[in-house]
Write a protein that holds these residues in place. Sequence first.
Motif, PDB file in Angstrom:
ATOM      1  N   PRO A 103      42.747 -20.964  18.083  1.00  0.00           N
ATOM      2  CA  PRO A 103      41.688 -21.005  19.092  1.00  0.00           C
ATOM      3  C   PRO A 103      41.371 -22.450  19.466  1.00  0.00           C
ATOM      4  CG  PRO A 103      41.050 -19.640  17.220  1.00  0.00           C
ATOM      5  CD  PRO A 103      42.311 -20.341  16.844  1.00  0.00           C
ATOM      6  N   ASP A 104      40.803 -22.640  20.626  1.00  0.00           N
ATOM      7  CA  ASP A 104      40.494 -23.992  21.109  1.00  0.00           C
ATOM      8  C   ASP A 104      39.429 -24.698  20.276  1.00  0.00           C
ATOM      9  OD1 ASP A 104      42.336 -23.763  23.165  1.00  0.00           O
ATOM     10  OD2 ASP A 104      40.853 -22.958  24.578  1.00  0.00           O
ATOM     11  N   ASP A 105      38.586 -23.943  19.578  1.00  0.00           N
ATOM     12  CA  ASP A 105      37.486 -24.570  18.851  1.00  0.00           C
ATOM     13  C   ASP A 105      37.824 -24.958  17.409  1.00  0.00           C
ATOM     14  OD1 ASP A 105      37.642 -21.959  17.960  1.00  0.00           O
ATOM     15  OD2 ASP A 105      35.476 -21.634  17.897  1.00  0.00           O
ATOM     16  N   VAL A 106      39.112 -24.918  17.036  1.00  0.00           N
ATOM     17  CA  VAL A 106      39.519 -25.293  15.678  1.00  0.00           C
ATOM     18  C   VAL A 106      39.737 -26.801  15.595  1.00  0.00           C
ATOM     19  CG1 VAL A 106      41.373 -25.109  13.974  1.00  0.00           C
ATOM     20  CG2 VAL A 106      40.543 -23.072  15.127  1.00  0.00           C
ATOM     21  N   GLU A 107      39.212 -27.419  14.531  1.00  0.00           N
ATOM     22  CA  GLU A 107      39.466 -28.837  14.268  1.00  0.00           C
ATOM     23  C   GLU A 107      40.800 -28.926  13.542  1.00  0.00           C
ATOM     24  OE1 GLU A 107      36.579 -31.640  13.138  1.00  0.00           O
ATOM     25  OE2 GLU A 107      34.932 -30.228  13.429  1.00  0.00           O
ATOM     26  N   LYS A 108      41.849 -29.217  14.293  1.00  0.00           N
ATOM     27  CA  LYS A 108      43.216 -29.150  13.778  1.00  0.00           C
ATOM     28  C   LYS A 108      43.494 -30.157  12.661  1.00  0.00           C
ATOM     29  CE  LYS A 108      44.619 -27.382  18.209  1.00  0.00           C
ATOM     30  NZ  LYS A 108      43.266 -27.242  18.713  1.00  0.00           N
ATOM     31  N   ASP A 109      42.780 -31.274  12.630  1.00  0.00           N
ATOM     32  CA  ASP A 109      43.018 -32.285  11.593  1.00  0.00           C
ATOM     33  C   ASP A 109      42.280 -31.974  10.289  1.00  0.00           C
ATOM     34  OD1 ASP A 109      40.598 -32.706  12.881  1.00  0.00           O
ATOM     35  OD2 ASP A 109      40.648 -34.875  12.617  1.00  0.00           O
ATOM     36  N   LYS A 110      41.499 -30.895  10.238  1.00  0.00           N
ATOM     37  CA  LYS A 110      40.759 -30.545   9.029  1.00  0.00           C
ATOM     38  C   LYS A 110      41.196 -29.198   8.437  1.00  0.00           C
ATOM     39  CE  LYS A 110      36.723 -33.246  10.178  1.00  0.00           C
ATOM     40  NZ  LYS A 110      35.275 -33.252  10.381  1.00  0.00           N
ATOM     41  N   ILE A 111      42.357 -28.690   8.838  1.00  0.00           N
ATOM     42  CA  ILE A 111      42.865 -27.425   8.310  1.00  0.00           C
ATOM     43  C   ILE A 111      43.292 -27.633   6.861  1.00  0.00           C
ATOM     44  CG2 ILE A 111      44.700 -25.707   8.520  1.00  0.00           C
ATOM     45  CD1 ILE A 111      44.676 -26.231  11.541  1.00  0.00           C
ATOM     46  N   SER A 112      42.950 -26.680   5.993  1.00  0.00           N
ATOM     47  CA  SER A 112      43.344 -26.760   4.585  1.00  0.00           C
ATOM     48  C   SER A 112      43.895 -25.404   4.138  1.00  0.00           C
ATOM     49  CB  SER A 112      42.151 -27.165   3.709  1.00  0.00           C
ATOM     50  OG  SER A 112      41.141 -26.181   3.779  1.00  0.00           O
ATOM     51  N   ALA A 113      44.665 -25.422   3.040  1.00  0.00           N
ATOM     52  CA  ALA A 113      45.268 -24.191   2.525  1.00  0.00           C
ATOM     53  C   ALA A 113      45.359 -24.260   1.007  1.00  0.00           C
ATOM     54  CB  ALA A 113      46.652 -23.995   3.130  1.00  0.00           C
ATOM     55  N   HIS A 114      45.249 -23.096   0.371  1.00  0.00           N
ATOM     56  CA  HIS A 114      45.436 -22.991  -1.075  1.00  0.00           C
ATOM     57  C   HIS A 114      45.860 -21.559  -1.426  1.00  0.00           C
ATOM     58  CE1 HIS A 114      41.283 -21.526  -0.723  1.00  0.00           C
ATOM     59  NE2 HIS A 114      41.499 -20.878  -1.864  1.00  0.00           N
ATOM     60  N   VAL A 115      46.531 -21.434  -2.573  1.00  0.00           N
ATOM     61  CA  VAL A 115      46.956 -20.130  -3.084  1.00  0.00           C
ATOM     62  C   VAL A 115      46.094 -19.799  -4.288  1.00  0.00           C
ATOM     63  CG1 VAL A 115      48.851 -18.801  -4.082  1.00  0.00           C
ATOM     64  CG2 VAL A 115      49.330 -20.477  -2.313  1.00  0.00           C
ATOM     65  N   GLU A 116      45.535 -18.573  -4.268  1.00  0.00           N
ATOM     66  CA  GLU A 116      44.684 -18.147  -5.377  1.00  0.00           C
ATOM     67  C   GLU A 116      44.824 -16.642  -5.572  1.00  0.00           C
ATOM     68  OE1 GLU A 116      39.961 -18.344  -6.641  1.00  0.00           O
ATOM     69  OE2 GLU A 116      40.573 -18.997  -4.665  1.00  0.00           O
ATOM     70  N   HIS A 117      45.170 -16.219  -6.790  1.00  0.00           N
ATOM     71  CA  HIS A 117      45.282 -14.805  -7.159  1.00  0.00           C
ATOM     72  C   HIS A 117      46.198 -14.026  -6.222  1.00  0.00           C
ATOM     73  CE1 HIS A 117      42.131 -15.496 -10.072  1.00  0.00           C
ATOM     74  NE2 HIS A 117      41.307 -15.890  -9.131  1.00  0.00           N
ATOM     75  N   GLY A 118      47.345 -14.612  -5.872  1.00  0.00           N
ATOM     76  CA  GLY A 118      48.320 -13.910  -5.049  1.00  0.00           C
ATOM     77  C   GLY A 118      47.985 -13.855  -3.573  1.00  0.00           C
ATOM     78  N   VAL A 119      47.063 -14.699  -3.121  1.00  0.00           N
ATOM     79  CA  VAL A 119      46.677 -14.734  -1.705  1.00  0.00           C
ATOM     80  C   VAL A 119      46.700 -16.181  -1.232  1.00  0.00           C
ATOM     81  CG1 VAL A 119      44.854 -14.226  -0.024  1.00  0.00           C
ATOM     82  CG2 VAL A 119      45.221 -12.678  -1.945  1.00  0.00           C
ATOM     83  N   LEU A 120      47.402 -16.428  -0.111  1.00  0.00           N
ATOM     84  CA  LEU A 120      47.367 -17.742   0.535  1.00  0.00           C
ATOM     85  C   LEU A 120      46.179 -17.745   1.483  1.00  0.00           C
ATOM     86  CD1 LEU A 120      48.639 -20.512   1.349  1.00  0.00           C
ATOM     87  CD2 LEU A 120      49.864 -19.248   3.123  1.00  0.00           C
ATOM     88  N   HIS A 121      45.281 -18.712   1.300  1.00  0.00           N
ATOM     89  CA  HIS A 121      44.103 -18.869   2.160  1.00  0.00           C
ATOM     90  C   HIS A 121      44.305 -20.112   3.013  1.00  0.00           C
ATOM     91  CE1 HIS A 121      41.661 -16.022  -0.237  1.00  0.00           C
ATOM     92  NE2 HIS A 121      42.346 -16.514  -1.257  1.00  0.00           N
ATOM     93  N   VAL A 122      44.194 -19.973   4.327  1.00  0.00           N
ATOM     94  CA  VAL A 122      44.259 -21.109   5.237  1.00  0.00           C
ATOM     95  C   VAL A 122      42.915 -21.175   5.947  1.00  0.00           C
ATOM     96  CG1 VAL A 122      45.461 -22.201   7.160  1.00  0.00           C
ATOM     97  CG2 VAL A 122      46.737 -20.760   5.552  1.00  0.00           C
ATOM     98  N   GLU A 123      42.158 -22.263   5.692  1.00  0.00           N
ATOM     99  CA  GLU A 123      40.848 -22.434   6.311  1.00  0.00           C
ATOM    100  C   GLU A 123      40.985 -23.248   7.586  1.00  0.00           C
ATOM    101  OE1 GLU A 123      41.044 -23.319   2.899  1.00  0.00           O
ATOM    102  OE2 GLU A 123      40.227 -21.444   2.159  1.00  0.00           O
ATOM    103  N   LEU A 124      40.433 -22.724   8.664  1.00  0.00           N
ATOM    104  CA  LEU A 124      40.481 -23.364   9.975  1.00  0.00           C
ATOM    105  C   LEU A 124      39.045 -23.655  10.410  1.00  0.00           C
ATOM    106  CD1 LEU A 124      42.892 -20.720  11.505  1.00  0.00           C
ATOM    107  CD2 LEU A 124      43.560 -22.925  10.600  1.00  0.00           C
ATOM    108  N   PRO A 125      38.537 -24.865  10.111  1.00  0.00           N
ATOM    109  CA  PRO A 125      37.144 -25.156  10.465  1.00  0.00           C
ATOM    110  C   PRO A 125      36.946 -25.208  11.986  1.00  0.00           C
ATOM    111  CG  PRO A 125      38.174 -27.035   9.370  1.00  0.00           C
ATOM    112  CD  PRO A 125      39.191 -25.959   9.437  1.00  0.00           C
TER     113      PRO A 125
END
Length: 142
Positions: A103-125
């Motif tokens: 989406p246009d409102d995502v801060e692309k330089d602050k995206i983060s990701a981590h794997v926890e309990h068999g799930v990949l989480h990608v946070e898009l602030p």
Amino acid sequence: MALIRHNDTWLPNIFNDFFDNDWTVRRSATAPAINVIEHEDDYVVELAVPGLSKEDFKVDVDQNDNLVITMEKKEENKEGKRPERYLRREFSYTKFQQTLILPDDVEKDKISAHVEHGVLHVELPKRKPEVRPTVSRSIEVK
């Protein structure tokens, strides 16, 4: 005396006949399930990836500002260097790539990701909305 034929495979055939048809949707085993959640401050993309680690993933933003999630897992079962003859040897290679339009409102330089309990989480602030000061003024009526 009547001969009775015993068939141990009738149950799997019933299920195969029921599920293996044109109107049942088949899913690929290498495509993980994806959830996209919207919060007030961010979006979260979740991928079901049991048995995988952070080293198996690459998360990028491409030149078209799309989120590209790539997973590659290569595994070989070995049992040493003995002179032997293989009766069964299993190799496993899995590769997956998913591209999501950001989406246009995502801060692309602050995206983060981590794997926890068999799930990949990608946070898009989300980008904070610009607050424009309101300017009050009088309008002359003519």
